[in-house]
Design an enzyme around this catalytic site. Structure first.
Site, PDB file in Angstrom:
ATOM      1  CG  ASP A  33      -2.371   6.033   1.284  1.00  0.00           C
ATOM      2  OD1 ASP A  33      -2.673   5.038   1.197  1.00  0.00           O
ATOM      3  OD2 ASP A  33      -1.702   6.503  -0.346  1.00  0.00           O
ATOM      4  CE1 TYR A 152      -4.927  -1.692 -11.273  1.00  0.00           C
ATOM      5  CE2 TYR A 152      -4.951  -1.711 -14.085  1.00  0.00           C
ATOM      6  CZ  TYR A 152      -4.858  -1.152 -12.515  1.00  0.00           C
ATOM      7  OH  TYR A 152      -4.068   0.115 -12.312  1.00  0.00           O
ATOM      8  CE  LYS A 156      -7.408   1.047 -11.534  1.00  0.00           C
ATOM      9  NZ  LYS A 156      -7.423   2.731 -10.798  1.00  0.00           N
TER      10      LYS A 156
HETATM   11  P1  NAI Z   1       1.176   3.395  -5.665  1.00  0.00           P
HETATM   12  O1  NAI Z   1       1.246   2.464  -5.643  1.00  0.00           O
HETATM   13  O2  NAI Z   1       2.169   4.034  -6.430  1.00  0.00           O
HETATM   14  O3  NAI Z   1      -0.073   4.125  -5.183  1.00  0.00           O
HETATM   15  C1  NAI Z   1      -1.263   3.969  -4.872  1.00  0.00           C
HETATM   16  C2  NAI Z   1      -1.736   4.950  -3.710  1.00  0.00           C
HETATM   17  O4  NAI Z   1      -3.146   3.993  -2.850  1.00  0.00           O
HETATM   18  C3  NAI Z   1      -0.843   4.141  -1.888  1.00  0.00           C
HETATM   19  O5  NAI Z   1      -0.520   4.791  -1.905  1.00  0.00           O
HETATM   20  C4  NAI Z   1      -1.430   3.148  -1.170  1.00  0.00           C
HETATM   21  O6  NAI Z   1      -1.397   2.916  -0.065  1.00  0.00           O
HETATM   22  C5  NAI Z   1      -2.730   3.606  -1.742  1.00  0.00           C
HETATM   23  N1  NAI Z   1      -4.156   3.100  -1.555  1.00  0.00           N
HETATM   24  C6  NAI Z   1      -4.186   1.189  -1.924  1.00  0.00           C
HETATM   25  N2  NAI Z   1      -5.126   0.802  -1.268  1.00  0.00           N
HETATM   26  C7  NAI Z   1      -5.674   1.604  -0.376  1.00  0.00           C
HETATM   27  C8  NAI Z   1      -7.894   1.571   0.527  1.00  0.00           C
HETATM   28  N3  NAI Z   1      -7.159   0.283   0.879  1.00  0.00           N
HETATM   29  N4  NAI Z   1      -7.490   2.416   1.002  1.00  0.00           N
HETATM   30  C9  NAI Z   1      -6.831   3.847   0.998  1.00  0.00           C
HETATM   31  N5  NAI Z   1      -5.525   4.311   0.196  1.00  0.00           N
HETATM   32  C10 NAI Z   1      -5.409   2.853  -1.116  1.00  0.00           C
HETATM   33  O7  NAI Z   1       0.343   3.672  -6.905  1.00  0.00           O
HETATM   34  P2  NAI Z   1      -0.192   4.808  -8.199  1.00  0.00           P
HETATM   35  O8  NAI Z   1       0.718   3.965  -9.730  1.00  0.00           O
HETATM   36  O9  NAI Z   1       0.550   6.118  -8.737  1.00  0.00           O
HETATM   37  O10 NAI Z   1      -1.094   4.257  -8.705  1.00  0.00           O
HETATM   38  C11 NAI Z   1      -2.987   5.018  -8.319  1.00  0.00           C
HETATM   39  C12 NAI Z   1      -4.018   5.040  -9.488  1.00  0.00           C
HETATM   40  O11 NAI Z   1      -3.506   4.801 -10.968  1.00  0.00           O
HETATM   41  C13 NAI Z   1      -3.863   3.637  -8.997  1.00  0.00           C
HETATM   42  O12 NAI Z   1      -5.221   3.633  -8.792  1.00  0.00           O
HETATM   43  C14 NAI Z   1      -3.554   2.667 -10.125  1.00  0.00           C
HETATM   44  O13 NAI Z   1      -4.951   1.567 -10.455  1.00  0.00           O
HETATM   45  C15 NAI Z   1      -3.504   3.977 -11.777  1.00  0.00           C
HETATM   46  N6  NAI Z   1      -2.700   3.090 -12.013  1.00  0.00           N
HETATM   47  C16 NAI Z   1      -1.374   3.283 -12.235  1.00  0.00           C
HETATM   48  C17 NAI Z   1      -0.465   2.624 -12.977  1.00  0.00           C
HETATM   49  C18 NAI Z   1       0.534   2.760 -13.080  1.00  0.00           C
HETATM   50  O14 NAI Z   1       1.008   2.206 -13.887  1.00  0.00           O
HETATM   51  N7  NAI Z   1       1.422   3.168 -12.216  1.00  0.00           N
HETATM   52  C19 NAI Z   1      -1.058   2.936 -14.745  1.00  0.00           C
HETATM   53  C20 NAI Z   1      -2.831   3.167 -15.028  1.00  0.00           C
HETATM   54  C21 NAI Z   1      -3.400   3.920 -13.467  1.00  0.00           C
END
Ligand code: NAI
Length: 258
Positions: A33, A152, A156
């Site tokens: 991360d 976004y 995806k």
């Molecule tokens: P979150 O924001 O809680 O976690 C995402 C993590 O990715 C964070 O820890 C962040 O630091 C890390 N990250 C972001 N940019 C980065 C980079 N440049 N290099 C390394 N790490 C990086 O978000 P969440 O909700 O857990 O999202 C996880 C995945 O699920 C994402 O791919 C998101 O698009 C996908 N997703 C989330 C949904 C939601 O409703 N929360 C719905 C559908 C998909």
């Protein structure tokens, strides 16, 4: 049997919930991360992607049993192209040799139900062509036209299409490595907190991602699917985008696809 996992986005949300679940089962989890991780790497950059691969190789002793690419960005930012698509593909391609050395290797990327929203084909086409500069320029152009909301879903959609065209190839299916995506609906995490904080944005979220079964999800409800898809039990599921969305895809796309 204990397995070794690499999870990107492991410091928060879905990635963190999955890392916690797998570690509780006795598996070794290498988290990647931007902060608070075994591998601190910015997947938006070529240097960060190279560091992920090199450092994971060192920490894992050169072999992984599973990769879960969960790192991602929402919002209207063009940078989402670099993280959600190019970062995820670099994670999977870069770590594939370590998977090939593992036992019952598996890989999953976290896509999104937003992949079926109308999207910007200039972004997806450039992404799938491997042209990051052009994909970023298309995302900036979308933002300038006031269509930043399409970025976004476009990232995806590109991830989903990459899975479809890659999973059956010699490098993956031919090497015995199932490769899938999951497509969650709205999950309550730090990513979505700002969108769910007020009634107006929340209404927009619920109109675009309707979830008739149980409503918004918790990350702990997504982790079991990632766990199973990356387990030795998954011998035949590959090339799939598995919707875990409370029915959003069935509402949005109806019976035109399955
Ligand atoms: P979150 O924001 O809680 O976690 C995402 C993590 O990715 C964070 O820890 C962040 O630091 C890390 N990250 C972001 N940019 C980065 C980079 N440049 N290099 C390394 N790490 C990086 O978000 P969440 O909700 O857990 O999202 C996880 C995945 O699920 C994402 O791919 C998101 O698009 C996908 N997703 C989330 C949904 C939601 O409703 N929360 C719905 C559908 C998909």
């Amino acid at each position: 049997m204990s397995r070794t996992y690499l999870i990107t986005g492991a410091a928060s949300g879905i990635g963190r919930a999955t890392a916690t679940r797998l570690a509780a089962q006795g598996h070794t989890v290498i988290g990647a991360d931007l902060v608070d991780a075994d591998v601190v790497a910015d997947l938006a950059t070529p240097e960060g992607r190279a560091h992920l691969v090199a450092r994971t190789g060192e920490l894992s002793g050169g072999r992984l049993d599973a990769v879960i690419a969960s790192a991602g960005l929402a919002g209207f930012e063009p940078r989402a192209v670099s993280v959600n698509y190019f970062g995820a593909v670099a994670t999977l391609e870069g770590l594939r040799p370590l998977l090939a050395a593992g036992t019952d290797p598996r890989a999953v990327v976290v896509g999104s139900a937003a992949s079926v929203h109308p999207h910007d084909t200039a972004i997806t086409d450039a992404a799938l062509a491997g042209d990051e500069d052009t994909a970023l320029a298309a995302a900036r152009a979308a933002a300038d036209r006031g269509e930043g909301y399409a970025i976004y879903g476009s990232t995806k959609a590109a991830v989903a299409r990459w899975i479809r065209r890659t999973a059956a190839t010699a490098d993956w299916a031919g090497a015995g490595i199932p490769l899938n995506a999951i497509a969650p609906g709205t999950v309550v995490t730090p990513m979505t907190a700002p969108m769910l904080a007020g009634p107006e944005l929340r209404k927009v979220v619920d109109e675009t991602v309707p979830m008739p079964l149980h409503g918004h999800a918790r990350p702990e409800q997504i982790a079991p699917l990632l766990d199973w898809l990356t387990s030795p039990e998954n011998e035949l599921v590959t090339g799939q985008v598995v919707f875990i969305d409370g029915g959003a895809d069935a509402v949005l796309r109806g019976d035109r696809t399955w």
